[in-house]
Design an enzyme around this catalytic site. Structure first.
Site: not given
Length: 300
Positions: A92, A243
């Protein structure tokens, strides 16, 4: 980011393509519990970016404030599974999301939200993204918006000293704190869960939900403290379970649950999310969570 998750098929050489990214997982988890959610980020003008937009649209997550970058790619990551659990490898650096900046923020949308959620990864992917997070928090607080924060420490992203200083600073600005035990033992010298919760509350959080993995969860505010045991599940892949917990927990707090109700609901949602591969596909809907809660209630 787009996820490639290793399966047991093909001698470990088969990967399932899916979608991930901690704050995106959080938004999807909240949406599947019935919350109205929107996402602030950036993707590349590529097939991976299109896949993410397709996901958000199918889940009812408003992606109108997600930028498309013509000169930066969508981030990807790989999940491998071994004897010590799952391992992440991220690609990323220089991604569209890492180039996000203060100038990209939709300030009007932030001011109209009930909750602004961020994570330690949002802070750590670049200095411009970190600056954008701080501006978003400042604007949210100025407009009476609740700030939710998940520590989500990724040590490969930044030096531990800077991570410690920044994450604890942001914790002082958050109303809802969602730390993981494995993060906080690196972010502090604390080991006892109650001492960790004490510090988070003293730092400024109104509500703390400390995720303890196989040991369950410790939820607290300034008046109550409840230990929640893990719900039974058949674990296949724990990617995104934290999450899922966060998205479900905040969705239920917004809906009016107290911290104990929200904690039990989120723990059940997180357990169910481990029963399949990938960060998103196994996230349960509200009816599945309530069915597990009811089964657990009947069986004591």
């Amino acid at each position: 980011m787009v996820e490639f998750n290793q399966t047991r098929e093909g001698g470990g050489n088969t990967f399932l393509r899916g979608c991930g990214g901690d704050s995106s997982n959080f938004a999807v988890a909240a949406a599947r519990q019935g919350a109205r959610t929107g996402y602030i980020s950036a993707v590349g003008a590529d097939t991976n970016g299109a896949l993410l937009r397709q996901l958000w649209k199918s889940e009812g997550v408003d992606d109108s404030h997600v930028r498309t970058s013509a000169d930066a790619p969508t981030g990807v990551y790989f999940v491998s599974h071994g004897a010590d659990g799952h391992q992440f490898d991220f690609c990323r650096t220089g991604s569209a999301a890492s180039r996000y900046s203060v100038a990209d923020l939709p300030l009007d949308a932030i001011a109209q939200a009930k909750v602004l959620h961020l994570s330690g990864i949002s802070l750590g992917i670049s200095t411009t993204a970190c600056d954008a997070c701080y501006k978003a928090i400042e604007h949210a607080r100025d407009n009476g918006v609740t700030v939710s924060f998940d520590t989500n420490l990724r040590r490969k992203l930044w030096p531990l000293g800077r991570a410690r200083a920044t994450i604890w600073d942001v914790l002082s600005l958050a109303d809802i704190c969602l730390p993981s035990y494995d993060d906080v033992i690196h972010l502090s010298d604390l080991k006892d869960p109650d001492h960790i919760v004490d510090r988070c509350l003293a730092t400024g959080a109104r509500i703390v939900a400390l995720k303890l993995g196989a040991e369950g969860t410790l939820v607290a505010d300034r008046h109550h403290r409840i230990r929640i045991a893990p719900y039974p599940c058949n674990v296949v892949d724990a990617t995104g379970a934290g999450d899922t917990f966060g998205g479900a927990f905040v969705a239920r707090i917004v809906a009016g649950d107290d911290i104990e109700q929200a904690g039990h609901y989120a723990a059940a949602a997180a357990a169910l999310s481990t029963e399949g591969y990938g960060a998103v596909t196994p996230i349960p809907t509200a009816d599945k969570v309530r069915a597990l809660l009811e089964r657990s209630r009947r069986h004591g």
